[in-house]
Write a protein that holds these residues in place. Sequence first.
Motif, PDB file in Angstrom:
ATOM      1  N   ASN A   2       0.802  -1.229   0.000  1.00 47.14           N
ATOM      2  CA  ASN A   2       0.000   0.000   0.000  1.00 47.14           C
ATOM      3  C   ASN A   2       0.832   1.276   0.000  1.00 47.14           C
ATOM      4  OD1 ASN A   2      -2.385  -1.504   0.103  1.00 47.14           O
ATOM      5  ND2 ASN A   2      -2.230  -1.679   2.351  1.00 47.14           N
ATOM      6  N   TYR A   3       2.062   1.195   0.495  1.00 47.44           N
ATOM      7  CA  TYR A   3       2.866   2.408   0.658  1.00 47.44           C
ATOM      8  C   TYR A   3       4.235   2.263  -0.024  1.00 47.44           C
ATOM      9  CZ  TYR A   3      -0.620   3.359   4.266  1.00 47.44           C
ATOM     10  OH  TYR A   3      -1.787   3.568   4.937  1.00 47.44           O
ATOM     11  N   LYS A   4       4.257   1.784  -1.274  1.00 43.87           N
ATOM     12  CA  LYS A   4       5.522   1.498  -1.950  1.00 43.87           C
ATOM     13  C   LYS A   4       6.393   2.744  -2.082  1.00 43.87           C
ATOM     14  CE  LYS A   4       4.406  -2.638  -4.633  1.00 43.87           C
ATOM     15  NZ  LYS A   4       4.326  -3.223  -5.993  1.00 43.87           N
ATOM     16  N   ASP A   5       5.788   3.853  -2.509  1.00 43.38           N
ATOM     17  CA  ASP A   5       6.562   5.089  -2.690  1.00 43.38           C
ATOM     18  C   ASP A   5       7.112   5.594  -1.358  1.00 43.38           C
ATOM     19  OD1 ASP A   5       6.028   4.980  -5.381  1.00 43.38           O
ATOM     20  OD2 ASP A   5       4.355   6.412  -5.284  1.00 43.38           O
ATOM     21  N   PHE A   6       6.278   5.521  -0.340  1.00 44.11           N
ATOM     22  CA  PHE A   6       6.706   5.966   0.990  1.00 44.11           C
ATOM     23  C   PHE A   6       7.839   5.082   1.521  1.00 44.11           C
ATOM     24  CE2 PHE A   6       5.680   6.141   5.718  1.00 44.11           C
ATOM     25  CZ  PHE A   6       6.335   7.340   5.905  1.00 44.11           C
ATOM     26  N   ILE A   7       7.708   3.760   1.333  1.00 44.70           N
ATOM     27  CA  ILE A   7       8.747   2.814   1.765  1.00 44.70           C
ATOM     28  C   ILE A   7      10.054   3.092   1.031  1.00 44.70           C
ATOM     29  CG2 ILE A   7       9.446   0.384   1.677  1.00 44.70           C
ATOM     30  CD1 ILE A   7       6.480  -0.305   2.235  1.00 44.70           C
ATOM     31  N   SER A   8       9.940   3.363  -0.261  1.00 47.15           N
ATOM     32  CA  SER A   8      11.130   3.662  -1.062  1.00 47.15           C
ATOM     33  C   SER A   8      11.818   4.923  -0.544  1.00 47.15           C
ATOM     34  CB  SER A   8      10.726   3.836  -2.529  1.00 47.15           C
ATOM     35  OG  SER A   8      11.841   4.191  -3.307  1.00 47.15           O
ATOM     36  N   LYS A   9      11.028   5.945  -0.168  1.00 49.17           N
ATOM     37  CA  LYS A   9      11.605   7.191   0.361  1.00 49.17           C
ATOM     38  C   LYS A   9      12.302   6.948   1.700  1.00 49.17           C
ATOM     39  CE  LYS A   9       8.764  10.409   1.783  1.00 49.17           C
ATOM     40  NZ  LYS A   9       7.811  11.542   1.769  1.00 49.17           N
ATOM     41  N   ILE A  10      11.691   6.152   2.552  1.00 50.94           N
ATOM     42  CA  ILE A  10      12.309   5.864   3.850  1.00 50.94           C
ATOM     43  C   ILE A  10      13.615   5.096   3.660  1.00 50.94           C
ATOM     44  CG2 ILE A  10      12.035   4.562   6.001  1.00 50.94           C
ATOM     45  CD1 ILE A  10       9.093   5.253   5.953  1.00 50.94           C
ATOM     46  N   ARG A  11      13.615   4.126   2.758  1.00 51.98           N
ATOM     47  CA  ARG A  11      14.855   3.383   2.479  1.00 51.98           C
ATOM     48  C   ARG A  11      15.975   4.317   2.038  1.00 51.98           C
ATOM     49  NH1 ARG A  11      11.917  -1.626  -0.707  1.00 51.98           N
ATOM     50  NH2 ARG A  11      11.865  -3.087   1.082  1.00 51.98           N
TER      51      ARG A  11
END
Length: 441
Positions: free
Chosen positions: A139-148
């Motif tokens: 659900n939060y792929k873009d957000f997860i990518s930013k956190i990584r």
Amino acid sequence: MSSTTHTESAQKEIDYYKERLKKLTSSYMSLEYRNAALAKDVLEMSEGLKVISSLQYKKDSGLKLEELLDFLTENINVRLKMDVTLLLIPENEMNQSFKPKFIKAFNGYNKEAILKKSVSFNTDFVESKSYIISDDNENYKDFISKIRQVLEIDHFILSPIINTEEIIGYIFTGRRSQLLQTGTGLVSYHHNILEAISSVISALRSQIDRNKILEKKVAKRTAELRKEKEISEKLLLNILPYETTLELKKNGFAKAKDYSVVTVLFTDFVNFTSFSEGLESQELVAEIDFYYSAFDNIISKYEIEKIKTIGDSYMCAAGLPVKNFTHAIDAINTALDIRDFVEKTKLERIKENKHYFDIRIGLNSGPVIAGIVGIKKFAYDIWGDTVNIASRMESSCEPGKINISKSTYDLVWKDFDCTHRGAINVKNKGVIDMYFVERLS
């Protein structure tokens, strides 16, 4: 049955058992792997419980919040065998931007650089109060990518810390890919552990907030009590001398004291009764207050103790409660200032065609007893024949004059110009030498 047929039958049986053994071995190995994984999970769960237990212990030990949070990230990192653990703390009340704090990580992790960064959070995500396991969320792929990218860890859990329905931060913990044997090594029970930890942090935050509110209330009430105490002490000091107040506060009572020699001063307005008949009550009180306030300021100037007022009579004494050798001089200087003030006011009011007072002032020096009496409405007072004679000096005086007894004259004749009035008969006291004080020599 031929020998060939018998051999083929035996071979089939052998092959069957071989296949059975192979399957059993595979099942056994699979079971061993599952047992090992389960044992590892149980161990990590146990370590997670130890984190919660130690956090609870530290909470009760009185650590400050920042010390507790630093201890928390260290414990999570060590006990759950993570590579990085930190807290994300909101930078503002909007909860849209979070700063990393309390970082615990492996040596190669650039903590200094990470501490300077911030992570922008989507409002919808914050309001959802959701958690994230990085490799198990679509659900939060873009957000997860930013956190990584910002926090430089690929496999992580982001778990909210919720206090009274509000997000007060996030626990972030993760592992490096190169150290993982299979998968991410992060599963839902890790979040369960972090959720339990968050509950402890929330409880601590609530306790701190309650303590702050209580401290503010205590501070406010303390300030109020201090102010009330100051007001009470000022009121008490308006009634009693400072030294007597200290003795009363310390012991609950104040002993009467003998003074071998003090100077007592009385004033009285001439024809006050007939004058007051022509005034309204409020106007009369205002007049008395005007004069007595001025007298109070004058006696304060010479550090003389006000004893009391009775109608239009004002009484004070010098040389008590602290004994001194200048009491007679101080008292006469006070009398001169009072006389001059009344005379100046009289001249001003004559010009304005207003009411005015004339005054008589009498002084006498000698021994007195001083103290407070009763248990309600404390009043500091003095007793003795010295007081009675001082009152007679006032009543035997002439308007606008300062009349002193011989006992006072003997103490001040070098310092003031005085006119001997002669020996004058005083009611109930016989004949007493009296003097008018004219001015300072």
